[in-house]
Write a protein that holds these residues in place. Structure first.
Motif, PDB file in Angstrom:
ATOM      1  N   ASP A  79     -78.843 -37.642  50.413  1.00  0.00           N
ATOM      2  CA  ASP A  79     -79.782 -36.554  50.202  1.00  0.00           C
ATOM      3  C   ASP A  79     -81.127 -37.242  49.906  1.00  0.00           C
ATOM      4  O   ASP A  79     -81.153 -38.429  49.580  1.00  0.00           O
ATOM      5  CB  ASP A  79     -79.296 -35.734  48.996  1.00  0.00           C
TER       6      ASP A  79
ATOM      7  N   ASP B 296     -84.445 -35.621  48.197  1.00  0.00           N
ATOM      8  CA  ASP B 296     -85.081 -35.244  46.936  1.00  0.00           C
ATOM      9  C   ASP B 296     -84.103 -35.371  45.773  1.00  0.00           C
ATOM     10  O   ASP B 296     -83.088 -34.697  45.732  1.00  0.00           O
ATOM     11  CB  ASP B 296     -85.568 -33.785  47.005  1.00  0.00           C
ATOM     12  N   GLY B 297     -84.418 -36.257  44.847  1.00  0.00           N
ATOM     13  CA  GLY B 297     -83.562 -36.431  43.674  1.00  0.00           C
ATOM     14  C   GLY B 297     -82.590 -37.585  43.812  1.00  0.00           C
ATOM     15  O   GLY B 297     -81.918 -37.942  42.845  1.00  0.00           O
TER      16      GLY B 297
ATOM     17  N   GLU C 224     -75.533 -37.043  46.490  1.00  0.00           N
ATOM     18  CA  GLU C 224     -76.297 -35.826  46.182  1.00  0.00           C
ATOM     19  C   GLU C 224     -76.628 -35.696  44.700  1.00  0.00           C
ATOM     20  O   GLU C 224     -75.884 -36.164  43.849  1.00  0.00           O
ATOM     21  CB  GLU C 224     -75.454 -34.604  46.567  1.00  0.00           C
ATOM     22  N   ASP C 225     -77.731 -35.017  44.407  1.00  0.00           N
ATOM     23  CA  ASP C 225     -78.074 -34.725  43.002  1.00  0.00           C
ATOM     24  C   ASP C 225     -77.905 -33.239  42.693  1.00  0.00           C
ATOM     25  O   ASP C 225     -78.014 -32.843  41.537  1.00  0.00           O
ATOM     26  CB  ASP C 225     -79.523 -35.125  42.706  1.00  0.00           C
TER      27      ASP C 225
HETATM   28 MG    MG Z   1     -81.545 -33.240  46.326  1.00  0.00          MG
END
Ligand code: MG
Ligand code: B16
Length: 219
Positions: free
Chosen positions: A8, A10-11, A170-171
């Motif tokens: 992923d 973002d994050g 993933e976040d």
């Molecule tokens: Mg994310």
């Protein structure tokens, strides 16, 4: 056998959540809606239009705008967001991520990106890590958003590897759900409680080393 790691954006690779927050907050204030960082957490991994819907609902304005007006509002937020990410540099990579990408390459593990952001290419370019990715799948290329597995499955297909030989990172809770639905090994970055569906959880990206991933995957 581990064939690929699909990230992923973002994050996980960089903290663009902060820029999304600044841009949404400015738009929300113009609409007379106030929201804080806690609410922003709920927008992680959520598409642009769905994020707008949630902000309008928060302000009790869910039915105030036409579809065309909503598109104009989302466009305005995105223009501001684009200004903010234009200033990003390789320094904005989260701790340990460059080392991890290098280690994966050195060990001939394929690398994919599965991001709900239509700005994913720009961000990857700004971070100077384009060369590491064997495929980039962003929101513009898929029909269904996370938690639907489509984005991760598309990445695996483009990498020509079986989903069961992939690790997804993933976040966001919806992202972890998408990885699991794709029949991949899910690594969550962040809060244990929020990401409890993941097969393996690290607190921060600094703990996300090549060895940790390989160990977890083969356990
Ligand atoms: Mg994310
Ligand atoms: P854009 P990810 C997601 O990216 C973000 O987490 C989410 O906050 C954002 O609204 C979404 O992308 C759409 O972004 O407006 O740039 O298309 O976490 O899936 O990499």
């Amino acid at each position: 056998q581990l064939n690929a790691v699909i990230f992923d954006l973002d994050g996980v690779i960089t903290d663009t959540a902060e820029y999304h927050f600044i841009a949404w907050k400015q738009l929300a204030e113009q609409l007379g809606i106030t929201f804080d960082r806690a609410f922003n957490e709920q927008l992680k991994g959520v598409s642009r239009m769905e994020s707008l819907e949630r902000i309008l609902a928060l302000g009790g304005q869910a039915d105030r705008y036409t579809t065309a007006e909503k598109e104009a509002l989302a466009h305005k937020k995105n223009e501001h967001y684009k200004q903010l990410i234009a200033r990003m540099t390789p320094n904005d990579l989260l701790p340990g991520m460059l080392d991890l990408l290098r280690e994966l390459k050195r060990n001939h593990i394929k690398i994919g990106l599965a991001s709900a952001s239509k700005n994913a290419f720009t961000v990857i370019e700004r971070l100077g890590i384009r060369e590491y990715f064997d495929t980039i799948v962003d929101a513009a290329k898929v029909q269904n958003s996370k938690p639907h597995p489509e984005i991760f499955l598309t990445a695996a297909e483009q990498l020509r590897v079986a989903p069961s030989t992939c690790v997804g990172v993933e976040d966001a809770q919806a992202g972890v759900a998408a990885i699991k639905a794709a029949n991949m090994f899910a690594i969550g970055v962040g809060d244990k409680e929020a990401l409890k569906e993941a097969d393996y959880i690290v607190k921060t990206t600094a703990d996300l080393t090549y060895d940790a991933i390989v160990h977890a995957f083969h356990r």
